[in-house]
Structure formats: C-alpha cells, structure tokens
Design an enzyme around this catalytic site. Structure first.
Site, PDB file in Angstrom:
ATOM      1  CG  HIS A 235      73.567  24.840 -10.023  1.00 58.99           C
ATOM      2  ND1 HIS A 235      75.019  24.897 -10.239  1.00 58.99           N
ATOM      3  CD2 HIS A 235      73.318  23.730  -9.478  1.00 58.99           C
ATOM      4  CE1 HIS A 235      75.360  23.735  -9.855  1.00 58.99           C
ATOM      5  NE2 HIS A 235      74.447  22.907  -9.413  1.00 58.99           N
TER       6      HIS A 235
ATOM      7  CG  HIS B 223      70.439  20.947  -6.401  1.00 57.91           C
ATOM      8  ND1 HIS B 223      70.371  20.226  -7.622  1.00 57.91           N
ATOM      9  CD2 HIS B 223      71.601  21.194  -6.536  1.00 57.91           C
ATOM     10  CE1 HIS B 223      71.257  20.339  -8.406  1.00 57.91           C
ATOM     11  NE2 HIS B 223      72.229  21.105  -7.700  1.00 57.91           N
TER      12      HIS B 223
ATOM     13  CB  CYS C  24      76.116  17.357  -6.427  1.00 55.92           C
ATOM     14  SG  CYS C  24      76.925  18.118  -7.712  1.00 55.92           S
TER      15      CYS C  24
ATOM     16  CG  HIS D 164      75.490  22.565  -4.726  1.00 56.15           C
ATOM     17  ND1 HIS D 164      75.271  21.242  -4.301  1.00 56.15           N
ATOM     18  CD2 HIS D 164      75.505  22.918  -6.068  1.00 56.15           C
ATOM     19  CE1 HIS D 164      74.871  20.611  -5.517  1.00 56.15           C
ATOM     20  NE2 HIS D 164      75.125  21.351  -6.431  1.00 56.15           N
TER      21      HIS D 164
ATOM     22  CD  GLU E  23      73.663  21.303 -12.551  1.00 56.74           C
ATOM     23  OE1 GLU E  23      72.903  20.612 -12.168  1.00 56.74           O
ATOM     24  OE2 GLU E  23      74.771  21.023 -12.913  1.00 56.74           O
TER      25      GLU E  23
ATOM     26  CG  ASP F 276      64.355  33.850  -8.602  1.00 61.29           C
ATOM     27  OD1 ASP F 276      65.755  33.177  -8.663  1.00 61.29           O
ATOM     28  OD2 ASP F 276      64.369  34.754  -8.189  1.00 61.29           O
ATOM     29  CG  HIS F 277      66.690  33.983  -4.603  1.00 58.60           C
ATOM     30  ND1 HIS F 277      66.523  34.559  -6.015  1.00 58.60           N
ATOM     31  CD2 HIS F 277      67.646  34.411  -4.186  1.00 58.60           C
ATOM     32  CE1 HIS F 277      67.727  35.039  -6.317  1.00 58.60           C
ATOM     33  NE2 HIS F 277      68.267  34.963  -5.204  1.00 58.60           N
TER      34      HIS F 277
END
Lengths: 138, 138
Positions: free
Chosen positions: A40, A13, A32, A38, A125, A78-79
């Site tokens: 998580h 994100h 951020c 980047h 996170e 996811d991904h």
C-alpha cells in the site's frame, strides 16, 4: 489548537496468523492472505496539541517534528516488508489496526517531554480505509 | 449534528518577525522566511454544530454560510499578500496557526447559536499540513 502533519510510506505486508488454520486465515483475511504479500501507499498523519507561541506564531518547530517522525517511522517503514523488516512488528499480524497502535506507541515512547502533546496518529491504508489511535483509544 | 463547508483561497505571505534579521527568521521559519514571499492554495473547512430545524431540515442555511465565508475570508484573503493587504498580518506573523485563530475570530460572531454554533476551523496550508482550532483558550 491542534496541528497535523502528513507523511507517506510505501510498504508490503501479508495478513496471516500462525494461530489460525489455512482455511481460517483465508476466511479472515481474504486476498490480504496471499502468501506472496501485497502493498500500500500508506499516509501517516501525526497530530500535536498545544498553544501558539505569541511571538513566532508557531506551535512547534516543524523540521524537528519531521526529523523525529522520519527517523522513527518513515525511513524504517518505507519500501520495506512490514512482516519481515520492521522489528517492532515481528510476530504480529500487520493489519493497519496493529500498525497504527505500534507506530503510536513508538512515537509516544520517544516523544520529547517539552514538545506539544502527541494528540493522535491516523493512518490511511488506502484512500478508503482509515485508522486512528490516541492514548484513550488504543 | 455537524455540517462542514469547504472553501479555497490562494494567497502569498512571508513568515518573518519584523525587526529580526533575515538569518534569524530563516532559522525559525526556513524557506517561508524568504523576504520576497511565497504562496499557497489554502483550503478551509468550517464546521457548524446544531440541530436540524424541524421544518426546513437544515442546521444552517448554507447559502448564508457561503456569503459569510466569502465576506470574511475569501474576499479579503484570496489573491492577496497577507502581510501587506490583510490586517492583522501586518503586525503578527501569518503562520497557519495565526491564520486559523484570525479566521475563528472573524467567523465566531456570525455563528452564535440561532444559526448553529461555530464548532471547528480546519485550515490546510498544503495537503500535508493543517491546523485545527475550536476556540479553546491559548
């Protein structure tokens, strides 16, 4: 009694608001706000509240819960890039506050009535940043 | 104020209702119904609520808590087969839900007020599944 199941998704994100200036974005979101984004390893905890069946000793059929959460959230998050690829986050700044509220709302909306109550959504996170939402605290 | 003590124990079990066929039990409990059993490293968090004593500065003597947890949970449960060796799990299914209820029943009489009151039992079957019980009805 409450039962909590933990799921995981890895996503990228970028925290950036079009309503703020470049300097304000930088001041608000710091690293951020990196334009390249980047990511998580998120941990999603879903807590249900109900009673235990006297014969089976179970509160709920876990594979059914897993299937629901996987279908609604994990397989869609996811991904992925949360800014670009998750429709319910479009136009929002995907802070984990916002992501938690959006995930709670999506689970709550599709939650089968006959199931034990959805008690809480908690998102890690990172190991150090934890966010939780229930119906009372949105 | 609340204080939480964590312990671990490793046990084997079978999740199956006596008298039902293996297929029926597998439909309910999945792999956990394997009649040969399987096991977990359980983690138990026990939370005691109370006010710190003005002289000792302690809610409860943690050495005593440790002894009670050893006596009521670790010694009877650790490295045992729950269905065969730990009543009442010869008669009721040792799901995480039923284990949390039983652990509450064993611990509650030890923490009735003077030594702090039992506030919550949180039992992790794995890192990704836990049950919380606070003595509520049903």
């Amino acid at each position: 009694m409450r039962l909590t199941r933990r799921y995981r998704f890895c996503a990228s994100h970028r925290l950036h608001s079009d309503e703020l200036t470049e300097a304000q974005n930088d001041a608000t979101y710091g690293k951020c706000n990196n334009p390249y984004g980047h990511g998580h390893n998120y941990v999603l905890e879903v807590t249900i509240r109900g009673s235990v069946h006297p014969v089976t000793g179970l509160m709920h059929d876990l594979p059914t819960l897993d299937e629901f959460v996987t279908q609604e959230i994990v397989s869609r998050y996811d991904h992925r890039n949360l800014n670009e690829q998750v429709p319910e986050l479009a136009g929002l700044v995907p802070t984990t506050e916002v992501v938690s509220a959006v995930i709670h709302a999506r689970l709550d909306r599709g939650w089968p009535q006959e199931w034990p109550a959805l008690d809480r959504v908690r998102i890690w996170e990172t190991r150090n940043n934890i966010f939780e939402v229930n119906k009372e605290i949105q | 104020m609340k204080i939480t003590r964590r312990i671990e124990f490793s046990s084997s079990h079978v999740c199956a209702i006596p008298g039902r066929t293996e297929a029926e039990n597998r439909a309910l409990y999945g792999a956990a119904a394997n009649p040969h059993g399987h096991g977990h490293n359980y983690a138990l968090e026990v939370t005691i609520a109370g006010e710190p004593d003005p002289v000792t500065g302690m809610i409860v003597d943690l050495k005593e808590v440790k002894e009670i947890l050893n006596q009521e949970v670790v010694t009877p449960f650790d490295h045992r087969h729950l269905n065969y060796e730990v009543p009442p799990f010869d008669k009721i299914v040792p799901t995480t839900e039923n284990m949390a209820l039983e652990i509450w029943r064993r611990l509650a009489p030890h923490f009735t007020g003077a030594k702090g009151k039992l506030d919550l039992v949180r039992l992790y079957e794995t890192e990704d599944l836990y049950v919380e019980y606070a003595g509520e009805q049903a």
